[in-house]
Scaffold this active site. Structure first.
Site, PDB file in Angstrom:
ATOM      1  CG  ASN A  12      -1.964  -0.959   1.301  1.00 41.43           C
ATOM      2  OD1 ASN A  12      -2.431  -1.424   0.271  1.00 41.43           O
ATOM      3  ND2 ASN A  12      -2.382  -1.328   2.500  1.00 41.43           N
ATOM      4  N   GLY A 218       3.277  -6.826  25.516  1.00 44.47           N
ATOM      5  CA  GLY A 218       4.069  -7.928  24.973  1.00 44.47           C
ATOM      6  C   GLY A 218       3.239  -8.930  24.200  1.00 44.47           C
ATOM      7  CG  ASP A 245       2.570  -5.064   9.548  1.00 42.86           C
ATOM      8  OD1 ASP A 245       1.729  -5.971   9.705  1.00 42.86           O
ATOM      9  OD2 ASP A 245       2.288  -3.935   9.101  1.00 42.86           O
TER      10      ASP A 245
HETATM   11  O1  RIB Z   1      -0.065  -2.652   9.613  1.00 44.87           O
HETATM   12  C1  RIB Z   1       0.101  -1.364   9.109  1.00 44.87           C
HETATM   13  C2  RIB Z   1      -0.360  -1.287   7.693  1.00 44.87           C
HETATM   14  O2  RIB Z   1      -1.753  -1.492   7.657  1.00 44.87           O
HETATM   15  C3  RIB Z   1      -0.151   0.044   7.019  1.00 44.87           C
HETATM   16  O3  RIB Z   1       1.105   0.140   6.408  1.00 44.87           O
HETATM   17  C4  RIB Z   1      -1.329   0.145   6.059  1.00 44.87           C
HETATM   18  O4  RIB Z   1      -0.968   0.142   4.716  1.00 44.87           O
HETATM   19  C5  RIB Z   1      -2.240  -1.015   6.408  1.00 44.87           C
HETATM   20  O5  RIB Z   1      -2.109  -2.037   5.538  1.00 44.87           O
END
Ligand code: RIB
Length: 292
Positions: A12, A218, A245
């Site tokens: 994105n 955590g 992420d």
């Molecule tokens: O987890 C964060 C992400 O969630 C962002 O970068 C945004 O693009 C959404 O996908």
């Protein structure tokens, strides 16, 4: 775990608006700052894997407006030969970040929503037993990915983010590692307390190692039928975007490198804590040398 990883995930363009407080219904507010960043849960997780030192191949789709996302993946050393540039707009996200560093996100799927079962078969063609499929819930054909990966004896790692009603219909019984946050967990099993979420998920999906991230507290995981809590370092939060992420990338990279589940969860927590001290999504993901 073997070490060939394919991440079939979203990319994105993140439009990030810094605000004092999130806009409320019917309200118009001015932002303090506006920036564009590389993002998408898929791209962020590939970047986190690469920065943590794990080789990863990223499969997905962008339009020509998103070529700069590919450049970032290339720069960080991910394999982008499975990334298709198509005649559609790249996915994007409208992100507000408030003064506490919390975010709220509106997604436009764009090219991410045109992954077909045929794309899945083609991308997984060269992967086999012991290789790893990682995906999230921002692309289409996720059930087909699970089935194709399972047929090939691959290890399936799934981050059901963002949570949607369809996730309940996915063949989650095929998932080996289910990595999610407490909001996603609560939505999946209709219970709120983190330990109850863990128990409910484990009962429903016995094959999966369940790892539940609990924000600044955590993460939880199962070891010998016991729920283990791994705390995280307290840091000054600037922007929580991509913390989950970052956790995923570092967690998986550690597992692939042979770490125990506990050490892998710890590595994810440390990297996630580092990520929230910087603004942006992919840009805030730390390099291994910064995560001690
Ligand atoms: O987890 C964060 C992400 O969630 C962002 O970068 C945004 O693009 C959404 O996908």
């Amino acid at each position: 775990m073997a070490n060939k990883i394919i991440n079939f995930g979203s990319l994105n363009i993140d439009h990030v608006y810094t605000v004092a407080e999130f806009v409320r219904p019917g309200e118009t507010i001015a932002c303090k700052e506006y920036k564009q960043f590389c993002g998408g849960k898929g791209l962020n997780q590939s970047i986190a894997l690469a920065r943590a030192g794990a080789p990863v191949s990223h499969a997905g789709k962008i339009g020509t407006d998103g070529l700069w996302l590919k450049e970032l993946l290339d720069k960080d050393g991910t394999d982008t030969t499975q990334l298709q540039v198509i005649d559609a707009p790249t996915g994007h996200a409208i992100i507000q970040v408030d003064s506490k560093g919390e975010n709220c996100i509106v997604l436009y799927g764009g090219a991410n929503r045109s992954i077909t079962p045929a794309d899945v078969s083609a991308a997984l063609e060269n992967f086999s037993e012991g290789d790893i499929l990682l995906t999230q819930n921002e692309v289409t054909s996720v059930p087909e990915m699970f089935r194709e990966a399972d047929k090939r004896g691959m290890t399936i790692v799934f981050n059901p983010a963002p949570m949607t009603d369809e996730v309940r219909e996915y063949p989650l019984e095929l998932v080996d590692y289910l990595v999610l946050n407490e909001v996603e967990g609560a939505a999946l099993v209709d219970t709120d307390a983190p330990r109850d979420i863990m128990r409910a998920l484990k009962e429903r999906y016995p094959r999966a190692q369940v790892i539940l991230t609990i924000g600044g507290d955590g993460a939880l995981f199962y070891q010998d039928k016991e729920i283990v809590h791994v705390p995280t370092e307290k840091v000054k939060v600037v922007d929580t975007t991509a913390a989950g992420d970052t956790f995923m990338g570092y967690f998986l990279a550690s597992l692939v490198a042979g770490a125990s589940l506990r050490d892998a969860v710890q590595s994810g927590c440390k990297a996630g804590a580092k990520c929230v001290t910087k603004p942006g999504a992919a840009d805030s993901i730390p390099y291994k040398s910064e995560v001690r």
